[in-house]
Design an enzyme around this catalytic site. Structure first.
Site, PDB file in Angstrom:
ATOM      1  N   PHE A 128      34.337  55.986  48.108  1.00 50.75           N
ATOM      2  CA  PHE A 128      34.297  55.896  49.571  1.00 50.75           C
ATOM      3  C   PHE A 128      34.436  57.318  50.124  1.00 50.75           C
ATOM      4  O   PHE A 128      35.312  58.068  49.684  1.00 50.75           O
ATOM      5  CB  PHE A 128      35.462  55.010  50.027  1.00 50.75           C
ATOM      6  CG  PHE A 128      35.380  54.589  51.467  1.00 50.75           C
ATOM      7  CD1 PHE A 128      34.716  53.429  51.829  1.00 50.75           C
ATOM      8  CD2 PHE A 128      35.972  55.346  52.466  1.00 50.75           C
ATOM      9  CE1 PHE A 128      34.649  53.025  53.155  1.00 50.75           C
ATOM     10  CE2 PHE A 128      35.906  54.947  53.796  1.00 50.75           C
ATOM     11  CZ  PHE A 128      35.236  53.796  54.144  1.00 50.75           C
ATOM     12  N   ASP A 172      42.974  53.651  44.796  1.00 50.53           N
ATOM     13  CA  ASP A 172      42.659  53.188  46.150  1.00 50.53           C
ATOM     14  C   ASP A 172      42.378  51.690  46.036  1.00 50.53           C
ATOM     15  O   ASP A 172      41.439  51.265  45.346  1.00 50.53           O
ATOM     16  CB  ASP A 172      41.447  53.960  46.686  1.00 50.53           C
ATOM     17  CG  ASP A 172      41.098  53.570  48.128  1.00 50.53           C
ATOM     18  OD1 ASP A 172      41.415  52.433  48.535  1.00 50.53           O
ATOM     19  OD2 ASP A 172      40.481  54.405  48.824  1.00 50.53           O
ATOM     20  N   TYR A 230      43.626  45.856  56.892  1.00 56.53           N
ATOM     21  CA  TYR A 230      42.747  45.164  57.854  1.00 56.53           C
ATOM     22  C   TYR A 230      41.579  44.467  57.169  1.00 56.53           C
ATOM     23  O   TYR A 230      40.792  43.823  57.824  1.00 56.53           O
ATOM     24  CB  TYR A 230      42.250  46.135  58.935  1.00 56.53           C
ATOM     25  CG  TYR A 230      41.627  47.420  58.401  1.00 56.53           C
ATOM     26  CD1 TYR A 230      40.342  47.438  57.897  1.00 56.53           C
ATOM     27  CD2 TYR A 230      42.341  48.610  58.399  1.00 56.53           C
ATOM     28  CE1 TYR A 230      39.773  48.599  57.409  1.00 56.53           C
ATOM     29  CE2 TYR A 230      41.798  49.785  57.914  1.00 56.53           C
ATOM     30  CZ  TYR A 230      40.505  49.771  57.425  1.00 56.53           C
ATOM     31  OH  TYR A 230      39.960  50.923  56.924  1.00 56.53           O
ATOM     32  N   LYS A 231      41.451  44.634  55.847  1.00 57.90           N
ATOM     33  CA  LYS A 231      40.356  43.962  55.136  1.00 57.90           C
ATOM     34  C   LYS A 231      40.849  42.597  54.666  1.00 57.90           C
ATOM     35  O   LYS A 231      41.089  41.713  55.475  1.00 57.90           O
ATOM     36  CB  LYS A 231      39.851  44.854  54.008  1.00 57.90           C
ATOM     37  CG  LYS A 231      39.165  46.122  54.549  1.00 57.90           C
ATOM     38  CD  LYS A 231      38.760  47.134  53.509  1.00 57.90           C
ATOM     39  CE  LYS A 231      38.095  48.336  54.184  1.00 57.90           C
ATOM     40  NZ  LYS A 231      37.933  49.486  53.300  1.00 57.90           N
ATOM     41  N   ARG A 262      25.895  43.431  52.228  1.00 61.34           N
ATOM     42  CA  ARG A 262      27.142  43.203  51.511  1.00 61.34           C
ATOM     43  C   ARG A 262      27.757  41.877  51.942  1.00 61.34           C
ATOM     44  O   ARG A 262      27.836  41.581  53.133  1.00 61.34           O
ATOM     45  CB  ARG A 262      28.078  44.353  51.881  1.00 61.34           C
ATOM     46  CG  ARG A 262      29.014  44.792  50.799  1.00 61.34           C
ATOM     47  CD  ARG A 262      29.709  46.066  51.207  1.00 61.34           C
ATOM     48  NE  ARG A 262      30.390  45.986  52.484  1.00 61.34           N
ATOM     49  CZ  ARG A 262      31.490  46.674  52.792  1.00 61.34           C
ATOM     50  NH1 ARG A 262      32.024  47.481  51.892  1.00 61.34           N
ATOM     51  NH2 ARG A 262      32.049  46.589  53.976  1.00 61.34           N
TER      52      ARG A 262
HETATM   53  C1  LIG Z   1      37.977  50.869  53.940  1.00 64.53           C
HETATM   54  C2  LIG Z   1      38.253  51.960  52.984  1.00 64.53           C
HETATM   55  C3  LIG Z   1      39.034  53.071  53.356  1.00 64.53           C
HETATM   56  C4  LIG Z   1      39.489  53.237  54.779  1.00 64.53           C
HETATM   57  O1  LIG Z   1      40.301  54.325  54.990  1.00 64.53           O
HETATM   58  P1  LIG Z   1      41.128  54.496  56.358  1.00 64.53           P
HETATM   59  O2  LIG Z   1      41.587  55.884  56.327  1.00 64.53           O
HETATM   60  O3  LIG Z   1      42.250  53.499  56.314  1.00 64.53           O
HETATM   61  O4  LIG Z   1      40.190  54.212  57.486  1.00 64.53           O
HETATM   62  C5  LIG Z   1      39.344  54.008  52.388  1.00 64.53           C
HETATM   63  N1  LIG Z   1      38.925  53.860  51.105  1.00 64.53           N
HETATM   64  C6  LIG Z   1      38.148  52.819  50.729  1.00 64.53           C
HETATM   65  C7  LIG Z   1      37.708  52.693  49.306  1.00 64.53           C
HETATM   66  C8  LIG Z   1      37.775  51.854  51.659  1.00 64.53           C
HETATM   67  O5  LIG Z   1      37.002  50.840  51.289  1.00 64.53           O
END
Ligand SMILES: *Cc1c(COP(=O)(O)O)cnc(C)c1O
Length: 410
Positions: free
Chosen positions: A123, A195, A220-221, A369
């Site tokens: 990500f 992560d 939030y997911k 997705r």
């Molecule tokens: C959704 C997501 C994030 C989001 O990061 P924020 O800083 O909380 O917005 C980070 N890493 C991954 C792999 C994600 O899927």
């Protein structure tokens, strides 16, 4: 296949959980991997914390309603979902900020080693955070190295300080072997940061049992904490005495209300706090997390696998499996709780499907997705969603002008 779906719904061990969510009628929601829907208790808490607590008890609420302890309380609610014992998880900030804290602290614990290995298709925020740290510390103290997922193990040697990996790939849904990678890294003296953005609440995670070092994740997911809900950070107990995160703020101080000008970090996971917690969103999260109190992650995983297998079978049954090319691992044990499909018109297909009442999401460059959140999705939902997709594809509704323009958030 409708009868099969109904049969599976009847046998579903989690079916009673659906009633805990305020799902809008007529919508099938396949995007709980991006923003979980609203739990009814969270809606009630939002009212209570504004009108009842803030509006009535004002500043006395910090003590009276335990606002000050929310980061710890929420952390302890998340801990069992990710296989963590007590006093190791705290809720705060975003994944991005928490990554900065944990990566800085881990690098400082690794002496002369400076290499941070991550995956090239991680990500983006994970990669950006290491880049930011490299810019700040200089290339002599932090060096980002990006490798392909399949090359992670070969890249681990005793010059590496930290391995930063996302357990479930946000695009493909491919899941890495947390236990094996952690073990391989430890053999070379490497610390690992996991992560868990697409793991927490989606797949069973055993941080303590795998002897994990550090982890971050969002709420939030799959945890349904609400838009922009605070993230979490895990630091294994054995590291806490040597761990010092750089965003030293008063909330991470041993005695914040002593207002001492000398920073003395809390000798606990609380040290990871920096500033005042966002009480409104953390209260809503606290309520949303109560849904997980009696949930067995083995049930969640079993249903998640069954949902995704059913979805693949339904696509095949409707003759859509050729046109939508699945890029997620076809072996269920190798993926998280999502599927991903490639199509040149993925964005427009997603938009046309939304107009037909089914919300999934699009990820650049060409991926559709589908997230499977076992607490509220039914097999019947999936069958109906696939029938609607068949209509969109057959009539080529997605070629319509209005579906071609990309909105700000995709
Ligand atoms: C959704 C997501 C994030 C989001 O990061 P924020 O800083 O909380 O917005 C980070 N890493 C991954 C792999 C994600 O899927």
């Amino acid at each position: 296949m409708l009868a099969d779906a109904q049969h599976l719904d009847n046998q579903d061990a989690l079916k009673s959980m659906r009633a805990a969510f305020a799902l809008p009628p007529g919508i099938i929601y396949l995007d709980g991997n991006s923003l979980g829907p609203l739990p009814i208790v969270a809606r009630e808490r939002a009212l209570e914390v504004t009108a009842g607590q803030w509006g009535t008890d004002l500043i006395t609420s910090w003590n009276k309603h335990q606002w000050i302890d929310l980061p710890i309380i929420c952390g302890e609610q998340i801990a069992p979902i990710i296989g963590a014992g007590p006093d190791q998880v705290v809720c705060c900030d975003s994944i991005s900020v928490n990554l900065f804290k944990v990566l800085s602290a881990a690098l400082a614990m690794q002496g002369d080693r400076k290499k941070v290995i991550t995956t090239e298709d991680n990500f983006p925020t994970d990669i950006y955070t290491v880049e930011g740290l490299q810019g700040q510390l200089g290339p002599d103290r932090c060096e980002l190295i990006k490798v392909a997922e399949e090359d992670i193990e070969h890249s681990l040697d005793d010059s590496v300080a930290v391995l930063l990996v996302t357990q479930v790939n946000f695009r493909s849904g491919k899941m890495l072997d947390m236990q094996a990678l952690t073990k391989a890294a430890h053999k070379k003296g490497i610390m690992v940061v996991w992560d868990l953005a697409h793991s927490a609440g989606a797949v069973p995670v055993e941080l303590d049992a795998y002897y994990a070092d550090f982890a971050v994740g969002c709420t939030y997911k799959y945890l349904n904490g609400g838009p922009g809900a605070p993230a979490f950070i895990y630091v294994a107990k054995r590291h806490q005495a040597h761990f010092q995160q750089p965003l030293s703020g008063w909330m991470g101080h041993a005695a914040p209300f002593a207002f001492d000008n000398r920073y003395v970090p809390a000798q606990s996971i609380r040290q990871n706090l920096s500033g005042t917690p966002p009480v409104l969103s953390m209260s809503v999260l606290n309520a949303a997390l109560t849904l997980w109190a009696d949930i067995d992650m083995a049930h969640v995983r079993a249903k998640s696998v069954a949902l995704s297998e059913f979805f693949l079978a339904a696509l095949k049954n409707l003759g859509l499996d050729d046109e939508l090319r699945c890029i997620a691992p076809l072996i269920a044990g190798e993926r998280g709780s999502q599927l991903a499909f490639r199509h040149a018109h993925s964005y427009a297909i997603c938009q046309a499907w939304i107009d037909a009442g089914v919300i999934a999401d699009f990820r650049a460059p060409d991926i559709l997705r589908i997230g499977f959140a076992p607490l509220y999705l039914s097999f019947t939902d999936l069958w109906q969603a696939c029938e609607k997709l068949k209509e969109v594809m057959e009539k080529k509704a997605y070629l319509g002008e209005k579906y071609q323009r990309k909105l700000a958030v995709t």
